[in-house]
Design an enzyme around this catalytic site. Structure first.
Site: not given
Ligand code: HMG
Length: 392
Positions: A79, A111, A233
């Site tokens: 990104e 993400c 994450h």
């Protein structure tokens, strides 16, 4: 056919900002960062290091000549792309000297996108069993000087080779995804740093975890007791710890709960020293778990929670292969300790250095002698990359 991750490589910036130094400069209690966010250090990159150089360096870490000839797809999940049109994967394909008859492209969804890339790689290998797919998650997370997310910045890249009969992890066919259209974190084309609704983003992360996990359990009939470790994450480790506590099943034995917690502690060791690397964060957590856990063994089932703002979440699992530890490294923490420590003033100047082009839209860079790959110049708007050092 078993398909999964055969090798994992990692690269990060060679400079580090210690969060105690940032806390002092920002007049913040250092415990807010060390205990409130569970972060210690952030990797910092100079202008000559970007998602292409980091991605190529992470892959260089793992590829043999045989791999380079067999890879027929290179996917870069990012990104923080360096071009709106040309994919970073094309630069990386060239730098790594990969078989010319390969498909190379970039994927985006905050993400999350490396998770989609892995699933696409799995489908490709299932149709073409001798293929190898190189999936690279590469990002530089810059929130800005004095931004609320400043202590959660970072830089790094994870490279994963997806093959049949993998030597680290076998993917299970159990992915459950969720999409919800929210504005928790986004970066319009005209902005170099993201806009973030920080508290809203943390609530969305935790709610996506809760609801996707409930759906995963409903569809698969599996529960927390079926897994040896849960990887999350990691925008910053404290949020993932809240996630673990949220889903911790009190019906597990005390021993199982302790093991899940200890494996979680192993999974955050690298992120605590690197910061958020967006698309690669989940997989940096996985690598940290595999290289530091004292509990894991072949056959163990690991579950992964992927989250990308905007938002897409996905939960999927994989099983450890016999001998997986032979594909891993034991010197990663020592390598992180060799990064050069920056003062806060040096970090501000380096991480946010603007590129100044001359009247021909060109500039030559210096100071990249210690990088494996570097952005060495911009020539009439074209980025020029070079291999600088042989990888150790
Ligand atoms: P903040 O200003 O640090 O928030 O911003 P805070 O005041 O709530 O403090 C954080 C924690 O420190 C709190 O703990 C405080 O109590 C504690 P909590 O209540 O959460 O348990 N604290 C202390 N602890 C010990 N000693 C002290 C002390 N003082 C306070 N003295 C925020 C936090 C996350 C908002 C900010 O860092 C931010 O905006 N970060 C960026 C956004 C982000 O990371 N969001 C995460 C979810 S979204 C996501 O994961 C996607 C993402 O990776 C992007 C993508 O997908 O592309 C970000």
């Amino acid at each position: 056919m078993n398909i999964g991750i055969d090798k994992i490589g990692f690269a990060t910036g060679q400079y580090v900002l210690h969060l105690e130094d940032l806390a002092q400069a920002r007049d913040t209690n250092p415990e807010k960062l060390s205990k409130g966010l569970l972060l210690k250090e952030l990797s910092i990159t100079p202008v000559t290091e970007d998602i292409v150089t980091l991605g190529a360096t992470a892959a260089e870490d793992i590829l043999t000549d045989e791999d380079r000839a067999a890879i027929d797809m290179v996917i870069v999940a990012t990104e923080s792309g360096i071009d709106q049109s040309k994919a970073a994967a094309v630069f990386i394909h060239s730098l790594l000297d990969i078989n010319p008859f390969a498909r190379s492209f970039e994927l985006k969804e905050a993400c999350y996108s490396a998770t989609a890339a892995l699933d696409y790689a799995k489908l490709h290998v299932s149709a073409h069993p001798t293929s190898k797919v190189l999936v690279i998650a590469s990002d530089i997370a810059r929130y800005g000087i004095k931004a609320s997310g400043e202590p959660t910045q970072g830089a790094g890249s994870i490279a994963m080779l997806v093959t049949a009969n993998p030597r680290i992890l076998i993917f299970n066919d159990d992915n459950v995804a969720q999409t919800r259209n929210i504005m928790d974190f986004w970066r319009p084309n005209y902005s170099t740093t993201p806009f973030v609704d920080g508290m809203f983003s943390t609530r969305q992360y935790l709610d996506c975890l809760k609801t996707t996990w409930a759906e995963y359990q409903k569809r698969t009939g599996l529960a927390l007791k079926d897994f040896s470790a849960y990887c999350f994450h990691l925008p910053y480790p404290k949020l993932a710890l809240k996630g673990l506590k949220q889903i911790m099943d009190k019906s597990l034995s005390e021993e199982q709960q302790i093991q899940l917690q200890e494996n979680f502690d192993s999974s955050i060791l690298y992120s605590q020293k690197v910061g958020n690397i967006y698309t690669g964060s989940l997989f940096l957590g996985l690598l940290s778990l595999l290289e530091n856990s004292k509990h894991l063994k072949a056959g163990d089932q690991i579950i992964l929670f992927s989250y990308g703002s905007g938002a897409v979440a996905e939960i999927f699992s994989a099983n450890l292969v016999e001998g997986y530890e032979k594909q891993l490294r034991t010197d990663r923490l020592a390598a992180l300790d060799r990064r050069s420590r920056l003062t806060v003033a040096e970090y501000e100047a380096m991480f946010f250095e603007p590129v100044k082009l001359d009247e021909t839209a060109s500039t030559k860079f210096t100071g990249y002698e210690n990088q494996t790959y570097a952005l060495t110049e911009i020539s009439e708007h074209k980025r020029v990359y070079q291999k600088v050092l042989a990888h150790d």
